[in-house]
Design a protein around this motif. Sequence first.
Motif, PDB file in Angstrom:
ATOM      1  N   ASN A  65      11.970  70.019   8.290  1.00  0.00           N
ATOM      2  CA  ASN A  65      11.787  71.154   9.200  1.00  0.00           C
ATOM      3  C   ASN A  65      11.277  72.384   8.461  1.00  0.00           C
ATOM      4  N   ALA A  66      11.781  72.605   7.246  1.00  0.00           N
ATOM      5  CA  ALA A  66      11.332  73.760   6.465  1.00  0.00           C
ATOM      6  C   ALA A  66       9.891  73.582   5.993  1.00  0.00           C
ATOM      7  N   ILE A  67       9.502  72.368   5.678  1.00  0.00           N
ATOM      8  CA  ILE A  67       8.103  72.107   5.319  1.00  0.00           C
ATOM      9  C   ILE A  67       7.201  72.429   6.499  1.00  0.00           C
ATOM     10  N   ASN A  68       7.582  71.985   7.671  1.00  0.00           N
ATOM     11  CA  ASN A  68       6.769  72.262   8.859  1.00  0.00           C
ATOM     12  C   ASN A  68       6.746  73.747   9.190  1.00  0.00           C
ATOM     13  N   TYR A  69       7.857  74.428   8.947  1.00  0.00           N
ATOM     14  CA  TYR A  69       7.909  75.880   9.129  1.00  0.00           C
ATOM     15  C   TYR A  69       6.857  76.546   8.242  1.00  0.00           C
ATOM     16  N   ALA A  70       6.833  76.179   6.961  1.00  0.00           N
ATOM     17  CA  ALA A  70       5.874  76.779   6.030  1.00  0.00           C
ATOM     18  C   ALA A  70       4.442  76.416   6.401  1.00  0.00           C
ATOM     19  N   ARG A  71       4.218  75.192   6.850  1.00  0.00           N
ATOM     20  CA  ARG A  71       2.871  74.804   7.280  1.00  0.00           C
ATOM     21  C   ARG A  71       2.421  75.675   8.453  1.00  0.00           C
ATOM     22  N   ASN A  72       3.310  75.910   9.400  1.00  0.00           N
ATOM     23  CA  ASN A  72       2.965  76.777  10.529  1.00  0.00           C
ATOM     24  C   ASN A  72       2.620  78.186  10.063  1.00  0.00           C
ATOM     25  N   VAL A  73       3.442  78.726   9.175  1.00  0.00           N
ATOM     26  CA  VAL A  73       3.193  80.082   8.672  1.00  0.00           C
ATOM     27  C   VAL A  73       1.832  80.142   7.976  1.00  0.00           C
ATOM     28  N   PHE A  74       1.501  79.106   7.225  1.00  0.00           N
ATOM     29  CA  PHE A  74       0.200  79.090   6.546  1.00  0.00           C
ATOM     30  C   PHE A  74      -0.957  79.001   7.544  1.00  0.00           C
TER      31      PHE A  74
END
Length: 304
Positions: free
Chosen positions: A285-294
């Motif tokens: 979930n945190a990886i996907n969070y960072a991908r979204n932010v990027f």
Amino acid sequence: MSYNILPQSGSASVKVRLNIREQPSASSTLLGTLEPNTKLTFDAVVNNGDSINGNAVWYRDLQGHYLWSGGVTEVVTSTAAQKYAASALPPILPPGINLQNLDLPVTNSRCIRATQWLKNNFGTQINSAITNTQFPPELLYAIACQETAIYWIKWIDDQDPAEILGRCIFDASGDINGSRSVFPRNTAAFIERFGQDKADLLIKEANITRAWRGWGEKQWVYAGYGIFQYDLQFVLTDPDFFFQKKWYNIEDCITKVVNELQDKQQKYPNDLFNIVKAYNGSGANAINYARNVFQFLEWIGNGV
């Protein structure tokens, strides 16, 4: 070797028979070839790959494989990567991470609109807060797009900015479905620790937000406060933020997010992706969070 992988979407036309490599190196595993006149679509650029004829730039395709830039022509790219590559912590994606198949809370156009509203109303405070950091102001806009813009974007035409800050009370997962795993796991746990009066203060604020959203009242203590969603778990060490309703103040909200980012930077000093990931937590979930932010960073770089 550590490669500089810069997010930059674009396309090009292959001009010679071009090898596809596992890494941006001529000695890396050969995975296949592209024939001349094939269209190459890429999502990142490496500027320190294996140098061939003095050219160390490689493109990463949508499958995460690499092709030497000297074998292509008619390159069309966005300007976002160039903008952020000049910042102290550019948004470089780690190997194996891409911006494909994202589950985003807001669209490109809403991201741009939300960012413009944030810049118009709070840009001065955000710029001031990040002056002595390695974080671009666009990072805070991107985090706000990920955290809360899906809700307040509907209010910006009709409501006062200060009131919108106050209404950023979201996340009732502890009472809706019991999925919250940290303190307080639900309203009952909060009341047991802090008492009914403190709970009533937060319940009243949450119900005002619920009314703005067209919902009826609930006797629930919500878990996320402010435009960046400072989590209620921190009431144990930072009670004043919640009981003095400091989420109404943009400077207090900015201070919390910047302090947390700087804390994560201690572990990942030159790695913005993992700073953002750790800011959210850990795991998929945190990886996907960072991908979204990027992705929001790329859109903001292109559109604002």
